[in-house]
Design a protein around this motif. Structure first.
Motif, PDB file in Angstrom:
ATOM      1  N   ASN A 147      -9.729   1.731  -2.826  1.00  0.00           N
ATOM      2  CA  ASN A 147      -9.531   1.567  -4.283  1.00  0.00           C
ATOM      3  C   ASN A 147      -8.055   1.390  -4.639  1.00  0.00           C
ATOM      4  O   ASN A 147      -7.570   1.952  -5.626  1.00  0.00           O
ATOM      5  CB  ASN A 147     -10.112   2.766  -5.036  1.00  0.00           C
ATOM      6  N   LEU A 148      -7.357   0.592  -3.874  1.00  0.00           N
ATOM      7  CA  LEU A 148      -5.912   0.428  -4.039  1.00  0.00           C
ATOM      8  C   LEU A 148      -5.602  -0.414  -5.281  1.00  0.00           C
ATOM      9  O   LEU A 148      -6.113  -1.532  -5.436  1.00  0.00           O
ATOM     10  CB  LEU A 148      -5.322  -0.237  -2.797  1.00  0.00           C
ATOM     11  N   THR A 149      -4.737   0.132  -6.143  1.00  0.00           N
ATOM     12  CA  THR A 149      -4.357  -0.539  -7.382  1.00  0.00           C
ATOM     13  C   THR A 149      -2.855  -0.404  -7.599  1.00  0.00           C
ATOM     14  O   THR A 149      -2.289   0.672  -7.376  1.00  0.00           O
ATOM     15  CB  THR A 149      -5.103   0.064  -8.594  1.00  0.00           C
ATOM     16  N   ARG A 150      -2.224  -1.491  -8.014  1.00  0.00           N
ATOM     17  CA  ARG A 150      -0.797  -1.459  -8.340  1.00  0.00           C
ATOM     18  C   ARG A 150      -0.567  -2.242  -9.617  1.00  0.00           C
ATOM     19  O   ARG A 150      -0.898  -3.430  -9.723  1.00  0.00           O
ATOM     20  CB  ARG A 150       0.037  -2.058  -7.210  1.00  0.00           C
ATOM     21  N   VAL A 151      -0.012  -1.555 -10.608  1.00  0.00           N
ATOM     22  CA  VAL A 151       0.240  -2.151 -11.919  1.00  0.00           C
ATOM     23  C   VAL A 151       1.739  -2.204 -12.166  1.00  0.00           C
ATOM     24  O   VAL A 151       2.456  -1.215 -11.945  1.00  0.00           O
ATOM     25  CB  VAL A 151      -0.454  -1.338 -13.034  1.00  0.00           C
ATOM     26  N   PHE A 152       2.223  -3.356 -12.604  1.00  0.00           N
ATOM     27  CA  PHE A 152       3.618  -3.522 -13.008  1.00  0.00           C
ATOM     28  C   PHE A 152       3.630  -3.872 -14.494  1.00  0.00           C
ATOM     29  O   PHE A 152       3.306  -4.999 -14.873  1.00  0.00           O
ATOM     30  CB  PHE A 152       4.299  -4.647 -12.215  1.00  0.00           C
ATOM     31  N   GLY A 153       3.966  -2.896 -15.334  1.00  0.00           N
ATOM     32  CA  GLY A 153       3.947  -3.149 -16.774  1.00  0.00           C
ATOM     33  C   GLY A 153       2.544  -3.456 -17.245  1.00  0.00           C
ATOM     34  O   GLY A 153       1.628  -2.632 -17.124  1.00  0.00           O
ATOM     35  N   THR A 154       2.352  -4.667 -17.759  1.00  0.00           N
ATOM     36  CA  THR A 154       1.020  -5.082 -18.224  1.00  0.00           C
ATOM     37  C   THR A 154       0.273  -5.909 -17.180  1.00  0.00           C
ATOM     38  O   THR A 154      -0.852  -6.326 -17.410  1.00  0.00           O
ATOM     39  CB  THR A 154       1.147  -5.912 -19.514  1.00  0.00           C
ATOM     40  N   ASP A 160       6.095   1.073  -0.998  1.00  0.00           N
ATOM     41  CA  ASP A 160       5.789   1.110  -2.425  1.00  0.00           C
ATOM     42  C   ASP A 160       4.624   2.072  -2.621  1.00  0.00           C
ATOM     43  O   ASP A 160       3.822   2.281  -1.704  1.00  0.00           O
ATOM     44  CB  ASP A 160       5.434  -0.289  -2.930  1.00  0.00           C
ATOM     45  N   MET A 161       4.555   2.658  -3.808  1.00  0.00           N
ATOM     46  CA  MET A 161       3.491   3.613  -4.098  1.00  0.00           C
ATOM     47  C   MET A 161       2.436   2.969  -4.985  1.00  0.00           C
ATOM     48  O   MET A 161       2.767   2.272  -5.948  1.00  0.00           O
ATOM     49  CB  MET A 161       4.060   4.851  -4.805  1.00  0.00           C
ATOM     50  N   PRO A 162       1.159   3.175  -4.681  1.00  0.00           N
ATOM     51  CA  PRO A 162       0.112   2.619  -5.543  1.00  0.00           C
ATOM     52  C   PRO A 162       0.037   3.335  -6.884  1.00  0.00           C
ATOM     53  O   PRO A 162       0.395   4.523  -6.986  1.00  0.00           O
ATOM     54  CB  PRO A 162      -1.165   2.839  -4.729  1.00  0.00           C
ATOM     55  N   THR A 163      -0.397   2.616  -7.895  1.00  0.00           N
ATOM     56  CA  THR A 163      -0.677   3.243  -9.190  1.00  0.00           C
ATOM     57  C   THR A 163      -1.873   4.174  -9.060  1.00  0.00           C
ATOM     58  O   THR A 163      -1.908   5.256  -9.643  1.00  0.00           O
ATOM     59  CB  THR A 163      -0.953   2.160 -10.251  1.00  0.00           C
ATOM     60  N   SER A 164      -2.844   3.754  -8.277  1.00  0.00           N
ATOM     61  CA  SER A 164      -3.988   4.608  -7.942  1.00  0.00           C
ATOM     62  C   SER A 164      -4.574   4.123  -6.623  1.00  0.00           C
ATOM     63  O   SER A 164      -4.243   3.043  -6.130  1.00  0.00           O
ATOM     64  CB  SER A 164      -5.056   4.572  -9.044  1.00  0.00           C
ATOM     65  N   GLY A 165      -5.437   4.931  -6.042  1.00  0.00           N
ATOM     66  CA  GLY A 165      -5.988   4.611  -4.732  1.00  0.00           C
ATOM     67  C   GLY A 165      -5.097   5.123  -3.620  1.00  0.00           C
ATOM     68  O   GLY A 165      -4.069   5.774  -3.860  1.00  0.00           O
ATOM     69  N   ASP A 166      -5.465   4.816  -2.382  1.00  0.00           N
ATOM     70  CA  ASP A 166      -4.725   5.358  -1.243  1.00  0.00           C
ATOM     71  C   ASP A 166      -5.026   4.522  -0.002  1.00  0.00           C
ATOM     72  O   ASP A 166      -5.932   3.685   0.009  1.00  0.00           O
ATOM     73  CB  ASP A 166      -5.122   6.814  -0.994  1.00  0.00           C
ATOM     74  N   ILE A 167      -4.246   4.752   1.039  1.00  0.00           N
ATOM     75  CA  ILE A 167      -4.468   4.166   2.360  1.00  0.00           C
ATOM     76  C   ILE A 167      -4.510   5.319   3.348  1.00  0.00           C
ATOM     77  O   ILE A 167      -3.614   6.171   3.348  1.00  0.00           O
ATOM     78  CB  ILE A 167      -3.365   3.170   2.754  1.00  0.00           C
ATOM     79  N   PHE A 168      -5.541   5.346   4.194  1.00  0.00           N
ATOM     80  CA  PHE A 168      -5.707   6.441   5.144  1.00  0.00           C
ATOM     81  C   PHE A 168      -5.627   5.911   6.573  1.00  0.00           C
ATOM     82  O   PHE A 168      -6.278   4.930   6.929  1.00  0.00           O
ATOM     83  CB  PHE A 168      -7.055   7.133   4.931  1.00  0.00           C
ATOM     84  N   TYR A 169      -4.803   6.571   7.379  1.00  0.00           N
ATOM     85  CA  TYR A 169      -4.660   6.254   8.789  1.00  0.00           C
ATOM     86  C   TYR A 169      -5.255   7.403   9.587  1.00  0.00           C
ATOM     87  O   TYR A 169      -4.643   8.476   9.689  1.00  0.00           O
ATOM     88  CB  TYR A 169      -3.184   6.051   9.133  1.00  0.00           C
TER      89      TYR A 169
END
Length: 318
Positions: free
Chosen positions: A7-14, A52-61
């Motif tokens: 559920n990886l999400t990255r938002v920059f402003g709008t 970089d850090m996601p706005t929400s979600g994650d990555i698992f190793y």
């Protein structure tokens, strides 16, 4: 090792650069990461590499969160960016030594790792040259050596073949196959889909920041075929082998009303498009055998990565 992007999400402003993307791959896989320009590939790669850090979600190793434990993740991930610094006063070995020190490699261990990656990437003759005088191909070798310096279990590569000549691409492809054989998990983005076709066993396709498809090439091809069947687009490409009389075979194929686009392959086999192939293949083959043609084999051609990309994406940009 299993890598799960969840559920990886990255938002920059709008603007939403990456929108709820989920996929996974594991040790020994080489997955192509493909999409149009501006699809969100580099942003995703940077988050997977903890740059970089996601706005929400994650990555698992193997269950380790890149958001909560980035320092732990950096121990198992090797990141290869799409460019290398052009330092004119830094030699290749100095640059790699600096990176090794950053991973806290010391003494004989550091010396051994430097020697190992230089040998693997064939940098021995280049080690005393400044970074700014290297060709594009040699810079990519240095960049790969940097990513491998701490012997990571996962390689994440951003356009590693961009700008390389054919020989350098072939050499890079061979190196990646060796690394996958060492059970490293590899994710690489590229616009050169024909190159990915030769080395990848899976792919992730995104467009406008959204995941369109992910999995093995066979799974993705099967999904596209199933969707086309639902839409009653049941044509397929068939490859056929004949021991003799190729011209007679070609004419016989063109006589069939469901056959279009008959062509010859470099090895002498013919390929043709058959409309509603599931219904028409059996009677067509019966006609060819009854005509006395020495057919020695035939099979339905799997979709290439380029074909999958063109059928799955819509050509949209953010």
């Amino acid at each position: 090792m299993e890598i799960k992007v969840q559920n990886l999400t990255r938002v920059f402003g709008t603007a939403t650069a990456v929108d709820n993307v989920t996929f996974s791959f594991r040790s020994g896989d080489i997955f192509g990461f493909i999409g149009p320009n501006g699809a969100g590939k580099t942003t995703t790669i940077r988050m997977m590499s903890t740059l970089d850090m996601p706005t929400s979600g994650d990555i698992f190793y193997d269950g380790i969160s890149a958001v909560l434990y980035p320092e732990e993740v950096r121990k198992v991930v090797g990141y290869m960016p799409d460019s290398l610094p052009d330092y004119k006063d830094v030699l290749v070995w100095e640059y790699l030594d600096f990176v090794a020190r950053g991973f806290n490699l010391k003494g004989k261990v550091r010396t051994q790792r430097l020697r190992s990656v230089e040998e693997f990437t064939d940098l021995g003759e280049m080690r005393n040259k400044p970074l700014n005088v290297l060709s594009k191909g040699m810079k990519q070798r240095v960049s790969l050596a940097r990513a491998l310096i701490h012997d990571p279990q996962v390689l994440i590569m951003d356009e590693p073949a961009a700008g390389l000549d054919p020989r350098a691409r072939l050499e890079l492809r061979n190196l990646l196959k060796i690394l996958a054989g060492q059970k490293k998990a590899i994710l690489l983005s590229s616009h050169i889909l024909s190159e990915l076709q030769d080395i990848c066993n899976g792919a992730v396709i995104i467009e406008q920041g959204k995941l369109l498809s992910a999995g093995s090439l066979q799974e993705m091809s099967r999904e596209v075929r199933q969707e086309e069947s639902l839409q009653e687009k049941k044509s397929g490409t068939v490859i056929i082998e004949c021991a003799a009389e190729p011209e007679k075979l070609k004419l016989k194929l063109l006589e069939h009303p469901a056959v279009t686009e008959v062509g010859e392959m470099p090895d002498g086999r013919l390929h043709f498009t058959l409309q509603e192939w599931e219904r028409n293949l059996t009677p067509l083959m019966a006609d060819l055998f009854n005509a006395g043609l020495p057919i020695t084999g035939f099979r339905k051609e799997e979709l290439s990565l380029e074909e999958l990309f063109m059928r799955i994406t819509a050509g949209k940009v953010q």
